[in-house]
Structures are given as C-alpha cells and as structure tokens.
Design a protein around this motif. Structure first.
Motif, PDB file in Angstrom:
ATOM      1  N   ARG A  15      45.476  30.113  30.789  1.00  0.00           N
ATOM      2  CA  ARG A  15      44.369  29.207  31.144  1.00  0.00           C
ATOM      3  C   ARG A  15      44.809  27.757  31.009  1.00  0.00           C
ATOM      4  N   ASP A  29      39.856  28.690  36.440  1.00  0.00           N
ATOM      5  CA  ASP A  29      39.386  29.937  35.839  1.00  0.00           C
ATOM      6  C   ASP A  29      39.326  31.054  36.868  1.00  0.00           C
ATOM      7  N   ASP A  30      38.949  30.713  38.081  1.00  0.00           N
ATOM      8  CA  ASP A  30      38.922  31.733  39.121  1.00  0.00           C
ATOM      9  C   ASP A  30      40.311  32.303  39.370  1.00  0.00           C
ATOM     10  N   MET A  31      41.287  31.418  39.333  1.00  0.00           N
ATOM     11  CA  MET A  31      42.643  31.915  39.569  1.00  0.00           C
ATOM     12  C   MET A  31      43.105  32.801  38.427  1.00  0.00           C
ATOM     13  N   VAL A  32      42.737  32.413  37.214  1.00  0.00           N
ATOM     14  CA  VAL A  32      43.081  33.272  36.077  1.00  0.00           C
ATOM     15  C   VAL A  32      42.409  34.635  36.226  1.00  0.00           C
ATOM     16  N   PHE A  33      41.162  34.562  36.624  1.00  0.00           N
ATOM     17  CA  PHE A  33      40.409  35.808  36.821  1.00  0.00           C
ATOM     18  C   PHE A  33      41.084  36.708  37.851  1.00  0.00           C
ATOM     19  N   GLU A  34      41.464  36.093  38.940  1.00  0.00           N
ATOM     20  CA  GLU A  34      42.096  36.881  40.001  1.00  0.00           C
ATOM     21  C   GLU A  34      43.431  37.444  39.544  1.00  0.00           C
ATOM     22  N   ILE A  36      44.138  38.291  36.507  1.00  0.00           N
ATOM     23  CA  ILE A  36      43.853  39.429  35.626  1.00  0.00           C
ATOM     24  C   ILE A  36      43.470  40.647  36.456  1.00  0.00           C
TER      25      ILE A  36
ATOM     26  N   LEU B  60      42.508  24.029  25.190  1.00  0.00           N
ATOM     27  CA  LEU B  60      42.202  25.281  25.885  1.00  0.00           C
ATOM     28  C   LEU B  60      42.715  26.492  25.118  1.00  0.00           C
ATOM     29  N   HIS B  68      33.701  36.820  31.681  1.00  0.00           N
ATOM     30  CA  HIS B  68      33.966  37.611  32.892  1.00  0.00           C
ATOM     31  C   HIS B  68      35.453  37.907  33.037  1.00  0.00           C
ATOM     32  N   ILE B  69      36.292  37.048  32.471  1.00  0.00           N
ATOM     33  CA  ILE B  69      37.725  37.332  32.529  1.00  0.00           C
ATOM     34  C   ILE B  69      38.070  38.497  31.606  1.00  0.00           C
ATOM     35  N   ALA B  72      36.935  41.621  33.129  1.00  0.00           N
ATOM     36  CA  ALA B  72      37.868  42.064  34.170  1.00  0.00           C
ATOM     37  C   ALA B  72      39.059  42.764  33.561  1.00  0.00           C
ATOM     38  N   LEU B  82      34.159  37.090  42.120  1.00  0.00           N
ATOM     39  CA  LEU B  82      34.366  35.757  42.668  1.00  0.00           C
ATOM     40  C   LEU B  82      33.388  35.463  43.775  1.00  0.00           C
ATOM     41  N   LEU B  90      38.735  33.382  46.820  1.00  0.00           N
ATOM     42  CA  LEU B  90      40.077  33.678  46.323  1.00  0.00           C
ATOM     43  C   LEU B  90      40.420  35.135  46.504  1.00  0.00           C
TER      44      LEU B  90
END
Lengths: 153, 664
Positions: A15, A29-34, A36, B60, B68-69, B72, B82, B90
């Motif tokens: 992150r 955060d979206d990229m981290v989510f993706e 994962i 951080l 949500h991470i 996942a 997303l 994405l």
C-alpha cells in the motif's frame, strides 16, 4: 508458511508503494485490491515461491497491473494528477524511474530484486535510478530545500 | 591500492546510498570521499531525499488495511467490488462476475469453486498437480465453503468415515481425481427410455426386474428405435426387440430384452408406450388348425427336415413348449440359410419381418424374393381373423401375395398351392407381434421418402432449369440469326472493306501517337502528378517545412541523381525568367529517385519542379488544373520526365514547363 498470512504481511508495504507511485489514494487502494484478487487466484503458484522472494513476487504482480494501468489512456490523466505534500514531485519522473526509485529508496529492495520485479537489467536500473535522483535533487535545490553547496563546504 | 586511486563512479554512489555494497567496498568508498567532496554531498542529498520519502509515506505502514482488501484476500470475494463500490474499471476480466457483489450469493461462490475444479481439467498437467495439492490443503484446513452438493449439505462425518449407501447423486469433488456421480438407482433402468421417442414419458417403474442385457450406449443412440415384441406362443417367453429397423435390409443393432410370458409382456410394453401403446397385436395362432394330438419332439428340438415332424405338424396343432428350439436344415434354400442364422442367433422362433412395408407396397414385384420371413408373415396376416389384426399403417386392405418361394410350400409341394391352406410350419415362424406406433410412424416415413425419391427420378418435366435452358437457346438462336442478317446486309452494301480499313487506320494512328505508351505509363504519370502536388503543398506552401539547399549541396544532388538515372543532368538556373532556386531535395518514386526543387520569384510565388527518368520514350505533355487550384504540367523530353506545379495560372505554368524541360 501460510500463504495468505504472508500476503497480509506484505500488504502495508504494498500500500505504501502504491500510494507513493499513484498519487490518487483511491486508485492506489483499488490497484492493491486488484493485485490481491489476482494473487488469490494464483495461490498454487505462491506455494512454489521461496519465503524471501515472496515480497518481490507480490510487487512483481503489482508492477504488471500498474503497467496495464499506465498503458491505458483513460487512466493516464488521473495518474498524472500528482500533488505531493512532500514537495517532491515524483510526477516529473518517468514511470519506470519512479518505480525503480521507490522500490529501492522507499521499499529497500536490493538491486537484483528490483531488476527481477521490473524485468530490466542492472545497467538499465542504474540508469533509471540515477536519472530519478538527479532530477529530484535538482528539484530540491530549486526549491532551496537543501543548503547551497558552498555553504555546506 | 589501485582501487582507492579511482574516482568514485556513479554506480558506487547509488550502491553506497542504497547499502548495496559489501562492508569492504563501503569502507573503500568512504576513504575516497575525502578526495571527492562533491560525491559525498551527492550522497547526502540522496539520503535526504530518502528520508523525506519515508516521512511522507511511512504512516501507511501503521494504517489499518481497508476491510475490502482483507476480504478479498481471505474470502476470495474480490470480484465485482471495484465496479460496484468505486465505479472503477480496473477489474477487466473479473467484472464478468459482477453479479457477486449482490448479497446472498454464497451458493455462487461454492459453485464457482467447484467449477474451478472442473476447469482444471483443461490445464496442463503440472498446474493440475498443483491444483490438486492446493485442494488437498484446503480440505485439511476445512475452512472453505462446501463443494457443490446437489442434494443436501454433506454430513461432517462423510469426510472421515465411509460414504453411506443412501447418499445419492452426490458429486464428490475432493476425494477423487475424476468426479464420480454416485447413482444408487439400478443399472437396468437406464435401458428403458429408448423404447419411447422424445415427447413420450417413460415409466421406468413399469419395467420388470432383471435379467436385462446391458447395452445402454447402443440403445441411447437410437433416434427412431423400432420396438417389436415377439413370442412363439402364448406361454413362450416374449422378447422385446429394440433396434433400428430398415424396411428393406436386415435389422441392425437389435437389442433383445427377454420378458415374461406373452400376456404380461404385452402389459409391460403397453405400460411403456403410454398412452398409445395399445398398438398392433398380431396373432397368427388363430390360423392354425387345432389338433390336440400334437406333441413336441424329443429334447425340445424340432427339426424341420424331418418328414415325420412335417407330416405330423401338417395335420396337428403344434405348440412349442417353453424353451423349445427349432433348427433348420442346411440343405434348404439360400433364403432358408439366412433364416436359420437369424433364428439360431436369437434362440427363439421369432421372425423379423417388415410386414408393414410389404403390405403398403401392394405390388407383387416389390416383394423381395429372399425375405421369406416377410412373406410368411404376410400370409399369416392375410388369414388372420380381422378382429385381432390392426394394420399399423392405416386401414389398408390385406393383400394376398402369391407365395412362390416359400420354404414351407416348396417342402409340401403342390399340395399347399392347391388347397391354399396355411402351412402349419408358419406357426413356428409367425411371431406374435406388437408394433408400437413409433415403429409404424418410422416405417411410414421411410416409405414416403422412398416414394418421393422414386417420383423425383421419374419426373423431369418440372425441372426449372429446362425452361431456363430453353430460353437461353432461343435467345442464342435469335442473336445468331440477327448477326447473320446484318452481315448479309453489309455484304449487300459493299461497305465491308471501307469499314475494315477505317478501323485499322484508327487503331494504328492511336498507337503511333503514343496512346499505347500513355496507357502503359498511366500509373506512373498519375503518381508523378500526385508527388509534385503533395510536395508543392508540403514544402512550398508551408513555410515551416521550406527547404533551403546551398549551391554545393545542390550540385551534389544533381550529380548523384544523374549517376543513378544514367542521364546527363545539368544544374538549372531560372534566374533569366525571374525565378531563384530556394532549395532541392531528393524524393523517392515507385522505381527510383526524383529531384525536387523549389523556385521563387520576386512576388514570393513558388514553383515546384520534379525531374526523374521517364518511363516512355516519346515526347508528351499534358497540363491539368487540379482540384486544389494548383496547376500541374507533366512533360517528357529526351528520356526525362518533368513535373511542374506552381502558384501561377495554368497558362503561365504551361509556358514555364516548356522552358524548364529545355533548361535541364
């Protein structure tokens, strides 16, 4: 080693890297989510990794996602809207320069690991990190964030 | 030391900053910092940048990771987040499952996990092995959602202990390499559905218990199964024949299912073929003369060659007991040999007769001579009481076909022919048959197809191509007649030589005037015109791309091109007519190179000149006003092509082109 636990241990660093690389916090955060999401689909590959290379592997997956992002024109605009509170405008760097610099300086990866993550040679890596540091140093001096050379001496 | 005398390299600076050097290397670099204070400052700045970076982003590390991470990561419910939560695109391929973002989709997750197992069959073997290991690990963890279960959630004990026999239709995903559907139903039930075509409901429960023959694949592949129930007598065990019947050829892939005695078997089959299974029941038994003195032969074997048996059977009613076997002698006719093999193969006195076909044909000639069984069946039908017989093909009257090559008649000689009585041997060969509507419909369709085919072969008059062909022939005749008439008229007017010479002269003149050359080089001319037009618009009209070439350079270009083209080119000077050369450049054409030059007069009007080797030898010249209001003149002289485009008028350009082609 528990696969998901080790991924979770890597998450804070991932992150931090993402937020430094992409100024938009939500996008980071979206990229981290993706990332994962991709990793959970490939846990069987994770088991083949050595413990030391696990972090590099996660960052490598993230790097590929990031490349996809900056290659799409739609996201390039949001990527370039970088406002940095540290007065270090990483946006002046090329994407590869920023990636190399952040992986080395912020995340503390070794040169070989970075070369593996980004799939570049060591000479190329040195070129990029030198260019990034020279650019940032000039930027600092321009903003007079560091004392002049004569005074230091 | 040699190394200490070297200046500090850039790589060493960065490696020292990033602590990538070994201890000795680092000490070595530090020793050299004294001599190179600039490098030490550089490193200090770099470290300062690193510090700023860490101050900026290290918060951080302590920050809580968004839920949500983590979801996942641990639940695998990453897909669809997303799109539903951030509107971000994405997730490209994963958005296919965006439905998952809605609540209450637990079943979908379990289904997807099971599906991912099945999809692994298409993966390479190495990945398959890895997947298996992962699945085994998941089973050990036992924290994953349940696999696909069609009936009910599996009992926890089912994983450890043996499976109970009562669990039906449970697809075991984890245990076996290939998922096995454990069906506890009896195997023989799979054979039954073939009896009835699509649309009819098959009552599996109505089928009797085994013994059954196991031929499920052959049966299930039948599209139009023909079903036939045969039995030698009332008490003999009936047989249910399921197979593809061809009305002409031998029956193929016939599956024989033994049933009980005939009345029960009829009930069974009727139950199978609901609602219209009341079908055709043809009894041939009533034909027989009743004789109580009939006795079966010893060993339950009836030899038809034995004359005593024949004679007895002729006068007596003969009833085959259960399990009786009939053998037919080898000295019979060829047809009898066929019959023998068939009868012996099925170990029953049943006849595979396509009686319906023969009745429908209603012609004596269409009856194949070799189908002894069929004729026997026809004969039996013809003499059967009307109450017990129903024609499956409709209310057609039974046709009496004179029996010529029938085994029984041959054996009995002229006696049977004269009396017309039914042979007692037909009893043995005549089946009790139940023909379900399926078979009747199938046979009817075959007959219709054959009738249609025959009609098609015979009837050619309705062919549409005939009329078209006639029309074409008529037109051809008309045109040829008209041409002949015209030729006759021309001959009458004595004009043929004049017309011929005029045409020849026109063609010759066109060739001599270069028309053929123009046709041949039309493409290159057009290309040259486009080239000069584009070059004029790009180089001459646009000040930014205006080219300027010094005199020496121009001379070099001229000599270079002259050498390439093999022509004698001279430097051109148009100052006499008030144009000064601005610049020159070489442009590629389709075949070679061209020299492009820009000239300018005192009014800043520019002309563009292109010189290249000509593809045609004769002189020619043409000037056009192009659609861009730029006149273009193309001319050929002494093996060189000239193309001129200018800002002037068309008339002035034509005049310029005349001058230019004699100045080079």
């Amino acid at each position: 080693m528990d696969v998901k636990k080790s991924i979770e241990n890597t998450l804070p660093y991932l992150r931090r890297y993402a937020h430094a690389l992409v100024s938009d916090a939500q996008l980071a955060d979206d990229m981290v989510f993706e990332c994962i999401a991709c990793l959970t689909d490939m846990t069987y590959l994770w088991e083949q990794q050595e413990d030391g290379a696990a972090k590099a592997w996660v960052f490598g997956v993230f790097h590929n996602l990031h490349n996809d992002l900056i290659n799409s024109k739609q996201q390039r605009r949001s990527f370039s809207q970088h406002t940095d509170a540290a007065q270090l405008n990483l946006n002046q760097l090329t994407p590869l320069q920023a990636q190399v610099f952040l992986l080395v300086a912020l995340e503390g990866f070794g040169y070989k690991d970075v070369a593996t993550i980004l799939n570049i040679s060591l000479g190329e890596l040195l070129n990029h990190i030198h260019g990034a540091r020279v650019s940032l140093r000039a930027q600092m001096k321009k903003n007079q964030l560091v004392p002049a050379t004569s005074e230091a001496v | 030391m040699e190394t200490t005398n070297k200046p500090i390299s850039v790589a060493e600076v960065h490696a020292y900053t990033d602590a990538q050097l070994t201890e000795s290397q680092a000490i070595n670099v530090e020793e050299r910092f004294v001599r190179e204070p600039g490098r030490s400052e550089e490193i200090r700045d770099y470290l300062l940048i690193n510090d700023k970076l860490h101050k900026r982003f290290d918060y951080l590390i302590e920050e809580k990771i968004p839920d949500h991470i983590l979801d996942a990561l641990y639940s695998g419910k990453a897909s669809g987040y997303l799109q539903s939560h951030t509107g971000n695109s994405l997730s490209r391929s994963r958005n296919l499952f965006s439905l998952e973002s809605t609540a209450g989709m637990e079943w979908w997750y379990s289904l997807r996990e099971s599906m991912s197992y099945y999809s692994s069959r298409w993966l390479p073997n190495a990945y398959l092995e890895q997947l298996k290991n992962v699945w085994k690990g998941k089973e050990a963890e036992n924290d994953e959602p349940a696999p696909l279960n069609l009936t009910a959630p599996p009992a926890p004990a089912s994983h450890t202990g043996p499976k109970s026999a009562q669990t039906d239709a449970h697809i075991d995903v984890r245990k076996d390499e290939v998922p096995v559907i454990k069906d506890e139903m009896p195997v023989h039930k799979k054979e039954i559905p073939v009896v009835v075509p699509a649309g009819d409901i098959v009552g599996n429960s109505a089928a009797p218990e085994p013994p059954y023959t196991e031929k499920p694949e052959a049966i299930e592949s039948q599209v139009f199964p023909n079903v036939e129930l045969t039995a030698a007598s009332e008490q003999a065990p009936a047989e249910l024949h399921v197979g593809e019947h061809d009305a002409v050829s031998e029956p193929e892939t016939v599956t024989i299912i033994e049933l009980g005695p005939l009345p029960e078997a009829i009930e069974t089959v009727e139950a199978l073929g609901q609602p219209d299974a009341t079908a055709e029941i043809q009894f041939a038994e009533s034909v027989l003369p009743a004789d109580p003195n009939s006795t079966p032969t010893d060993n339950n074997v009836i030899d038809l060659d034995d004359d005593s048996v024949k004679n007895e059977a002729h006068a007596q009613e003969f009833e085959a007991p259960l399990g009786s076997e009939i053998t037919i002698g080898a000295q019979e006719t060829e047809v009898q040999a066929e019959t023998e093999t068939e009868v012996q193969a099925e170990t029953e006195t049943e006849v595979q007769a396509e009686t319906e076909t023969e009745v429908q044909a209603e012609t004596e000639t269409e009856v194949p001579v070799e189908t002894v069984q069929a004729e026997a069946a026809v004969q039996a039908e013809a003499e059967a009481p009307p109450g017990t017989r129903q024609d499956p093909l409709g209310p057609t009257e039974p046709v009496e076909i004179p029996v010529e090559v029938v085994r029984e008649d041959q054996k009995r000689g002229a006696k049977a022919d004269n009396t017309g009585e039914k042979s007692p041997y037909a009893v043995l060969l005549e089946p009790r048959r139940i023909v379900l509507p399926v078979a009747a419909e199938h046979i009817r369709r075959r007959q219709e197809e054959r009738a249609y085919r025959d009609a098609e072969v015979i009837d050619h008059s309705n062919n549409i191509f005939d009329s078209v062909g006639k029309a074409v022939m008529w037109l051809g005749k008309s045109f040829s007649q008209a041409a002949l008439d015209l030729w006759q008229a021309l001959r009458a007017t004595q004009l043929v030589p004049a017309i011929t010479f005029t045409a020849a002269g026109l063609i010759l003149g066109w060739i001599l005037s270069g028309g053929a050359d123009q046709m041949k080089t039309g493409g290159s001319n057009l290309q040259l015109e486009r080239l000069v037009l584009n070059a004029h618009q790009f180089y001459a009209k646009n000040d930014r791309s205006l080219i300027e070439t010094a005199g020496q350079r121009y001379q070099n270009l001229i000599s270079w091109l002259a050498k390439r083209l093999g022509k004698n080119l001279q430097s051109n000077d148009l100052t006499e007519i008030g144009f000064k050369r601005v610049g020159s450049i070489l442009l590629p054409t389709e075949e070679q190179f061209a020299l492009y030059s820009i000239y300018e007069n005192s009014k800043k009007q520019k002309i563009s000149v292109i010189i290249t080797a000509a593809t045609m030898s004769s002189k020619s010249k043409q000037c056009v006003q192009t659609s861009q209001a730029i006149p273009v003149c193309l001319s050929v002289n002494e093996g060189l092509s000239y193309a001129v485009a200018s800002d002037l008028s068309l008339k002035e350009t034509r005049h310029l082109a005349d001058i230019i082609q004699y100045h080079f």
